[in-house]
Design an enzyme around this catalytic site. Structure first.
Site, PDB file in Angstrom:
ATOM      1  N   CYS A   1       0.817  -1.211   0.000  1.00 53.03           N
ATOM      2  CA  CYS A   1       0.000   0.000   0.000  1.00 53.03           C
ATOM      3  C   CYS A   1       0.853   1.265   0.000  1.00 53.03           C
ATOM      4  O   CYS A   1       1.854   1.348   0.708  1.00 53.03           O
ATOM      5  CB  CYS A   1      -0.853  -0.038   1.260  1.00 53.03           C
ATOM      6  SG  CYS A   1      -1.646   1.494   1.617  1.00 53.03           S
TER       7      CYS A   1
HETATM    8  N1  NDP Z   1      -7.498  -1.351   2.017  1.00 51.71           N
HETATM    9  C1  NDP Z   1      -6.907  -0.313   1.505  1.00 51.71           C
HETATM   10  O1  NDP Z   1      -6.265   0.488   2.166  1.00 51.71           O
HETATM   11  C2  NDP Z   1      -6.980  -0.065   0.035  1.00 51.71           C
HETATM   12  C3  NDP Z   1      -7.366  -1.047  -0.801  1.00 51.71           C
HETATM   13  N2  NDP Z   1      -7.398  -0.845  -2.148  1.00 51.71           N
HETATM   14  C4  NDP Z   1      -7.845  -1.938  -3.002  1.00 51.71           C
HETATM   15  O2  NDP Z   1      -7.616  -1.614  -4.355  1.00 51.71           O
HETATM   16  C5  NDP Z   1      -8.683  -2.076  -5.169  1.00 51.71           C
HETATM   17  C6  NDP Z   1      -9.206  -0.937  -5.995  1.00 51.71           C
HETATM   18  O3  NDP Z   1      -9.907  -0.083  -5.110  1.00 51.71           O
HETATM   19  P1  NDP Z   1     -10.801   1.116  -5.590  1.00 51.71           P
HETATM   20  O4  NDP Z   1      -9.897   2.112  -6.219  1.00 51.71           O
HETATM   21  O5  NDP Z   1     -11.678   1.575  -4.488  1.00 51.71           O
HETATM   22  O6  NDP Z   1     -11.748   0.392  -6.620  1.00 51.71           O
HETATM   23  P2  NDP Z   1     -12.498   0.909  -7.857  1.00 51.71           P
HETATM   24  O7  NDP Z   1     -11.522   1.249  -8.910  1.00 51.71           O
HETATM   25  O8  NDP Z   1     -13.540  -0.066  -8.144  1.00 51.71           O
HETATM   26  O9  NDP Z   1     -13.127   2.281  -7.323  1.00 51.71           O
HETATM   27  C7  NDP Z   1     -14.237   2.368  -6.536  1.00 51.71           C
HETATM   28  C8  NDP Z   1     -15.180   3.473  -6.986  1.00 51.71           C
HETATM   29  O10 NDP Z   1     -15.200   4.513  -6.012  1.00 51.71           O
HETATM   30  C9  NDP Z   1     -14.826   5.768  -6.604  1.00 51.71           C
HETATM   31  N3  NDP Z   1     -14.072   6.498  -5.602  1.00 51.71           N
HETATM   32  C10 NDP Z   1     -14.379   7.695  -5.097  1.00 51.71           C
HETATM   33  N4  NDP Z   1     -13.494   8.110  -4.171  1.00 51.71           N
HETATM   34  C11 NDP Z   1     -12.584   7.136  -4.103  1.00 51.71           C
HETATM   35  C12 NDP Z   1     -11.417   6.975  -3.347  1.00 51.71           C
HETATM   36  N5  NDP Z   1     -10.981   7.885  -2.468  1.00 51.71           N
HETATM   37  N6  NDP Z   1     -10.682   5.869  -3.545  1.00 51.71           N
HETATM   38  C13 NDP Z   1     -11.086   4.942  -4.432  1.00 51.71           C
HETATM   39  N7  NDP Z   1     -12.203   5.035  -5.169  1.00 51.71           N
HETATM   40  C14 NDP Z   1     -12.944   6.124  -5.006  1.00 51.71           C
HETATM   41  C15 NDP Z   1     -14.065   5.361  -7.846  1.00 51.71           C
HETATM   42  O11 NDP Z   1     -14.146   6.344  -8.850  1.00 51.71           O
HETATM   43  P3  NDP Z   1     -12.819   7.006  -9.451  1.00 51.71           P
HETATM   44  O12 NDP Z   1     -11.862   5.891  -9.743  1.00 51.71           O
HETATM   45  O13 NDP Z   1     -13.305   7.692 -10.682  1.00 51.71           O
HETATM   46  O14 NDP Z   1     -12.336   7.938  -8.395  1.00 51.71           O
HETATM   47  C16 NDP Z   1     -14.792   4.124  -8.284  1.00 51.71           C
HETATM   48  O15 NDP Z   1     -15.946   4.418  -8.971  1.00 51.71           O
HETATM   49  C17 NDP Z   1      -9.695  -2.711  -4.229  1.00 51.71           C
HETATM   50  O16 NDP Z   1      -9.493  -4.087  -4.208  1.00 51.71           O
HETATM   51  C18 NDP Z   1      -9.360  -2.113  -2.886  1.00 51.71           C
HETATM   52  O17 NDP Z   1      -9.659  -2.977  -1.802  1.00 51.71           O
HETATM   53  C19 NDP Z   1      -7.041   0.354  -2.689  1.00 51.71           C
HETATM   54  C20 NDP Z   1      -6.606   1.369  -1.897  1.00 51.71           C
HETATM   55  C21 NDP Z   1      -6.602   1.273  -0.451  1.00 51.71           C
HETATM   56  N1  LIG Z   2      -3.611   0.970  -0.180  1.00 54.73           N
HETATM   57  C1  LIG Z   2      -3.655  -0.202  -0.813  1.00 54.73           C
HETATM   58  N2  LIG Z   2      -4.054  -1.280  -0.106  1.00 54.73           N
HETATM   59  C2  LIG Z   2      -4.118  -2.413  -0.763  1.00 54.73           C
HETATM   60  C3  LIG Z   2      -3.779  -2.550  -2.098  1.00 54.73           C
HETATM   61  N3  LIG Z   2      -3.967  -3.819  -2.469  1.00 54.73           N
HETATM   62  C4  LIG Z   2      -4.409  -4.451  -1.385  1.00 54.73           C
HETATM   63  N4  LIG Z   2      -4.509  -3.620  -0.346  1.00 54.73           N
HETATM   64  C5  LIG Z   2      -4.919  -3.908   1.016  1.00 54.73           C
HETATM   65  O1  LIG Z   2      -3.836  -4.572   1.681  1.00 54.73           O
HETATM   66  C6  LIG Z   2      -4.357  -5.733   2.346  1.00 54.73           C
HETATM   67  C7  LIG Z   2      -3.260  -6.764   2.585  1.00 54.73           C
HETATM   68  O2  LIG Z   2      -2.301  -6.220   3.459  1.00 54.73           O
HETATM   69  P1  LIG Z   2      -0.989  -7.003   3.934  1.00 54.73           P
HETATM   70  O3  LIG Z   2      -0.336  -6.062   4.867  1.00 54.73           O
HETATM   71  O4  LIG Z   2      -1.447  -8.257   4.609  1.00 54.73           O
HETATM   72  O5  LIG Z   2      -0.155  -7.288   2.739  1.00 54.73           O
HETATM   73  C8  LIG Z   2      -5.454  -6.171   1.407  1.00 54.73           C
HETATM   74  O6  LIG Z   2      -6.367  -7.070   2.007  1.00 54.73           O
HETATM   75  C9  LIG Z   2      -6.098  -4.850   1.038  1.00 54.73           C
HETATM   76  O7  LIG Z   2      -7.003  -4.380   1.982  1.00 54.73           O
HETATM   77  C10 LIG Z   2      -3.352  -1.399  -2.797  1.00 54.73           C
HETATM   78  O8  LIG Z   2      -3.012  -1.422  -3.984  1.00 54.73           O
HETATM   79  N5  LIG Z   2      -3.304  -0.261  -2.096  1.00 54.73           N
END
Ligand code: NDP
Ligand SMILES: Nc1nc2c(ncn2[C@@H]2O[C@H](COP(=O)(O)O)[C@@H](O)[C@H]2O)c(=O)[nH]1
EC number: 1.7.1.7
Length: 324
Positions: free
Chosen positions: A174
């Site tokens: 991340c």
């Molecule tokens: N656990 C964590 O800390 C994180 C996990 N992830 C993982 O990465 C993958 C992609 O995630 P994600 O980008 O949400 O998926 P998506 O690309 O499916 O985006 C989700 C939707 O929410 C909108 N959106 C609005 N605000 C946000 C924001 N702040 N962050 C993301 N989307 C937003 C996006 O539009 P638009 O793209 O136009 O903004 C899109 O339509 C998932 O599997 C997620 O779990 C990603 C980042 C953090």
């Molecule tokens: N900010 C982001 N978080 C992400 C991304 N891909 C996955 N994840 C989150 O990390 C955990 C796994 O964490 P770990 O410390 O056990 O390796 C996963 O379940 C998601 O919630 C990303 O691209 N960006």
């Protein structure tokens, strides 16, 4: 608010009551099913694929299939059901996902578990999707995430989520905290503690697990399930090829919001890295279970509930002195 993370905490042992660690019960109920251990591999394309999902379901583990091959999800559910196994899938919140839910209903294909998997789970669009899924597929156990605050837990639970997933930015792949300034990176355990104080339904702690003992710590601070990415990547069963560099063996681990996953450098919040090859995931999961059995013994009980009651001390990173 007190900020602390896994390395800042030690759990305090209680008088043991079991003769052998083998007598400690690590099983956990999540939804209508009971699983072997409160650990679930992350729903990432670099962690789980269909073959691993089948093995996990067959062997008593909870799993969540990722959502990055959306067109394969219906066949995946059908295939799991044909094998007599439960189906657990992920969805996003874009418009196409509503059509996907409609298609499930039309074909009468009903997954036992659905996870709404987006970066910012405390959002009106996640709530909209919770309502839609609960209306169309009321019998599917619905987890929503990811979130970071008690307000988000309360709201998503009240709107119909059966469980919530805590963790914004603590993952190994991340870069959210660096790119946006937001998240629970560095205080994931404290965030979990805050969320658990208001939760009336199960919590999944997601991200930041670096040692097996962090699983017990997550349970102490309110997790029912612990989602693990990097520590369950890099195995023989993990997706991707083995890479050899200077005689050492690795596998790739990439974030779901990385350029590799997205196919473009847009809203990137994840990176790709090499994970040393670790052999079979079966051995890693077995060791996690054995270590959790030891944790239960130190907690002075017979099952996971005993861990929830133990005292803890804040030691501020000193537990890692000399260990790196
Ligand atoms: N656990 C964590 O800390 C994180 C996990 N992830 C993982 O990465 C993958 C992609 O995630 P994600 O980008 O949400 O998926 P998506 O690309 O499916 O985006 C989700 C939707 O929410 C909108 N959106 C609005 N605000 C946000 C924001 N702040 N962050 C993301 N989307 C937003 C996006 O539009 P638009 O793209 O136009 O903004 C899109 O339509 C998932 O599997 C997620 O779990 C990603 C980042 C953090
Ligand atoms: N900010 C982001 N978080 C992400 C991304 N891909 C996955 N994840 C989150 O990390 C955990 C796994 O964490 P770990 O410390 O056990 O390796 C996963 O379940 C998601 O919630 C990303 O691209 N960006």
């Amino acid at each position: 608010m007190e900020a602390f993370d896994y390395d800042d905490i030690q759990l305090v042992p209680n008088k043991g009551i079991i003769k052998s660690r083998r007598d400690a019960d690590t099983s956990i109920k999540f939804g209508n099913r009971t699983f072997k251990i409160s650990v679930v591999p992350a729903n990432m394309e670099s962690v789980i694929d269909e073959k691993l999902a089948i093995w996990l379901a067959e062997n008593g583990y909870y799993y969540v299939m990722h959502r990055f091959q959306p067109e394969k999800r219906i066949d995946f559910i059908k295939m799991m059901h044909e094998k007599g196994l439960f189906a657990s899938i992920s969805v996003g919140i874009k418009d196409s996902e509503y059509k996907f839910i409609d298609q499930l209903v039309k074909e009468n294909v009903k997954p036992e578990y659905i996870t709404i998997d987006v970066a910012h789970g405390h959002s009106i669009y996640v709530i909209k999707m919770i309502h839609y899924i609960k209306e169309k597929l009321p019998d599917s156990f619905l987890t929503a995430g990811n979130i970071a605050t008690p307000e988000a837990v309360r709201e998503l639970e009240n709107e119909g989520a059966d469980a919530t997933k805590v963790g914004v930015g603590p993952g190994k792949a991340c870069i959210t905290k660096l790119k946006t300034g937001f998240g629970t990176g560095g205080w994931q355990l404290a965030a979990l503690r805050m969320c658990s104080k208001v939760a009336s339904k199960p919590l999944i702690a997601d991200g930041g697990i670096r040692h097996n003992g962090d699983i017990a710590k997550s349970i102490r601070f309110g997790a029912t399930m612990v989602m693990i990415g990097s520590m369950l990547a890099g195995h023989e069963e993990s997706p991707g090829n083995i890479i050899k560099i200077n005689g050492k063996t690795y596998k790739q681990y990439w974030g779901s919001a990385s350029e590799v996953q997205k196919g473009a450098y847009r809203n990137v919040e994840g990176k790709q890295m090499l994970i040393p090859y670790r052999g079979s995931i079966k051995d890693t999961l077995r060791e996690m279970q054995e270590d959790l059995q030891s944790s239960i013994s130190y907690a002075g009980g017979k099952d996971l509930n005993s861990i929830k009651l133990v005292d803890y001390v804040i030691v501020k990173n000193t537990i890692m002195d000399g260990d790196y």
